[in-house]
Design an enzyme around this catalytic site. Structure first.
Site, mmCIF file in Angstrom:
data_model
loop_
_atom_site.group_PDB
_atom_site.id
_atom_site.type_symbol
_atom_site.label_atom_id
_atom_site.label_comp_id
_atom_site.label_asym_id
_atom_site.label_seq_id
_atom_site.Cartn_x
_atom_site.Cartn_y
_atom_site.Cartn_z
ATOM 1 N N MET A 79 0.815 -1.203 0.000
ATOM 2 C CA MET A 79 0.000 0.000 0.000
ATOM 3 C C MET A 79 0.855 1.264 0.000
ATOM 4 O O MET A 79 2.060 1.220 0.251
ATOM 5 C CB MET A 79 -0.935 0.006 1.212
ATOM 6 C CG MET A 79 -1.926 -1.145 1.224
ATOM 7 S SD MET A 79 -3.044 -1.123 2.650
ATOM 8 C CE MET A 79 -4.075 0.299 2.260
ATOM 9 N N HIS A 80 0.231 2.380 -0.286
ATOM 10 C CA HIS A 80 0.746 3.744 -0.073
ATOM 11 C C HIS A 80 1.800 4.221 -1.066
ATOM 12 O O HIS A 80 2.112 5.412 -1.094
ATOM 13 C CB HIS A 80 1.339 3.893 1.334
ATOM 14 C CG HIS A 80 0.497 3.352 2.442
ATOM 15 N ND1 HIS A 80 -0.801 3.746 2.656
ATOM 16 C CD2 HIS A 80 0.774 2.435 3.417
ATOM 17 C CE1 HIS A 80 -1.291 3.112 3.712
ATOM 18 N NE2 HIS A 80 -0.358 2.314 4.183
ATOM 19 N N ASP A 236 -2.621 -5.130 0.425
ATOM 20 C CA ASP A 236 -2.164 -6.444 0.861
ATOM 21 C C ASP A 236 -2.867 -6.948 2.118
ATOM 22 O O ASP A 236 -3.190 -8.142 2.214
ATOM 23 C CB ASP A 236 -0.648 -6.454 1.045
ATOM 24 C CG ASP A 236 -0.119 -5.291 1.876
ATOM 25 O OD1 ASP A 236 -0.921 -4.515 2.425
ATOM 26 O OD2 ASP A 236 1.117 -5.163 1.963
#
Length: 484
Positions: A79-80, A236
């Protein structure tokens, strides 16, 4: 057949899942990380694509008939990560990852610019999130920022290269600080605070919905049909939840992957920014989740393995499957800073209690316990009202029976090792690919895996670990001034 891919930090994992829900085959390709400056963590976006295509090539070379039967594909991803694309759809710079801590100054700026941030996004501004990274780029690389046409997360970039479509799912989008998490839509207010607008964002879909069709040239490459659908997929952790069948409010698990997560499903948007808990959309419509996040879980053991030039399995073997009690050595696992509960990108790792007689086994045990203590911090941050009375254990750390027992003793609740726990995110992605292709009932597809072993807190060790945890908690405030 259904295909799931997890675009991780250390590698890409791909799994083939049959109609019965069983994993038929797996493949993996490794990825490299770059740390060009202190607190920086970057990757080449095209390396994700090469690894993803290579992993499917590997499956197709060994299981050509199975791959040819694939009807739906799902993607899970770290992520991110800020993947900045120009007008030509090509990356303008390496992606800035989830464990990058350079934008701590910009986090304070974003909080000041947007007083409604917590109410809309449901989360504190942390350097790992995507939005502060764009403020950093605007300040330090203005020539790059001016050319940004789209911002994609890692798995969305892989999907774009597989399908030609720029699409993101709700769970991953919730980790950007640009999503109105309660309403499940991009927030113009939050985007404006970072100098962006809705045109910079990909189209949104739910994780179990169709995102796009696989590009014809790739369908031909792998002998698939022309109408293979690629689902919205998930971040995830949400994908791991789908793989574990954690789709009912109150379901929880502990992930010991590169990072660590205590995850709890909720039936509504439940922000708790005061304790640095994340509140995100789940991968299925009408569900959300809370997470406590530690940045270096299995990564802490991998770091020690590298420092000692000894494989992790060899480090763990002498300790067996149980230890009598806590190590006299204490370890802070803040190798990349920490999120929950400290929200401190500058926090650093440390050993305490070293003596001339300290041996390797005590240091290894301290690392396992330090991560377990951090997980207890995460559990506490979720609050007593969380109702978490047991957790399934997933991620690379789930391979260790010793680590599972330490977690049970430290957390004071049963911990269960489950079948396919190491590929939970990829399995969850495959299930989302199936749901997009077939529109089946998620409750029938997202079933719980078989539990391989259960570990309960030992009365002989629980009190000692409780005392050790409270001693361990004193280290962060005592050593904070030494963080670099």
């Amino acid at each position: 057949m259904y295909l799931g891919m997890d675009i991780g930090t250390s590698g890409v994992k791909a799994v083939l899942v049959n109609e019965a829900g069983a994993i038929v085959a797996t493949a993996a390709r490794e990825l490299a990380l770059s740390h060009p400056a202190p607190l920086w963590s970057e990757q080449d976006p095209d390396a994700w694509v090469d690894a993803a295509i290579g992993a499917i090539d590997d499956l197709a070379s060994v299981h050509p008939s199975d791959v040819a039967q694939v009807r739906g594909i799902g993607l899970s991803g770290q992520m991110h990560g800020a993947t900045l694309l120009g007008e030509d759809g090509r990356p303008l710079r390496p992606a800035i990852l989830w464990n990058d801590g350079r934008s701590h100054v910009e986090c304070k700026e974003l909080e000041a610019r947007c007083p409604s941030l917590h109410a809309i996004a449901g989360n504190l501004a942390m350097p790992g999130f995507t939005a502060p990274k764009l403020l950093w780029v605007a300040r330090h690389e203005p020539e790059i920022f001016e050319r940004v046409a789209k911002v994609l997360l890692p798995k969305a970039y892989v999907r774009y290269r597989l399908t030609g479509e720029m699409v993101e799912d709700m769970s991953d989008a919730a980790g950007t600080l640009w999503l109105d998490v309660g309403q499940r839509r991009w927030s113009a207010v939050l985007l404006h605070a970072t100098g962006l607008d809705l045109h910079h964002m990909p189209r949104l879909v739910e994780g179990s919905e169709i995102g796009a069709a696989l590009a014809p040239e790739l369908s031909r490459r792998w002998g698939m049909a022309k109408d293979v659908m690629v689902a919205g997929g998930a971040g995830d952790c949400a994908a791991s939840a789908i793989g574990l069948g954690a789709i009912t409010p109150g379901d929880a698990f502990l992930s010991l992957g590169t990072s660590g997560v205590v995850f709890r499903v909720t039936d509504s948007f439940a922000p708790a920014p005061a304790s640095a808990v994340h509140a995100f959309c789940h991968a299925l419509p009408g569900l959300w989740h809370q997470m406590g996040v530690m940045l270096a879980a299995a990564a802490s053991l991998a770091w020690l393995s590298g420092v000692m030039a000894t494989p992790a399995a060899a480090l763990l073997a002498p300790l067996g499957e149980t230890v009598r009690g806590p190590s006299p050595v204490k370890f802070l696992p803040y190798l990349d800073g920490e999120r929950t509960p400290h929200n401190d990108a500058a926090a650093s790792g440390a050993f305490a209690g070293l003596r001339g007689a300290t041996g390797r086994d005590q240091i290894v045990q301290a690392v396992l316990e330090g991560v377990a203590f951090a997980a207890r911090d995460n559990l506490a941050a979720l609050g007593n009202a969380s109702g978490i009375t047991e957790v399934d254990l997933v991620g690379g750390g789930s391979r260790s029976a010793l680590w599972a027992q330490i977690c049970a003793d430290v957390l004071g609740i049963p911990v269960h090792r489950v079948e396919e726990g190491e590929v939970g995110a990829a399995l969850g992605a495959a299930r989302l690919g199936r749901l997009a292709a077939t529109n089946e009932n998620p409750a029938q597809i997202c079933t719980r895996p078989r539990r391989l072993a259960s570990f309960t807190p030992r009365a002989s060790a629980e009190a000692a670990y409780d005392e050790a945890y409270h001693q361990w908690r004193k280290l962060y405030p005592a050593l904070k001034e030494f963080s670099l």
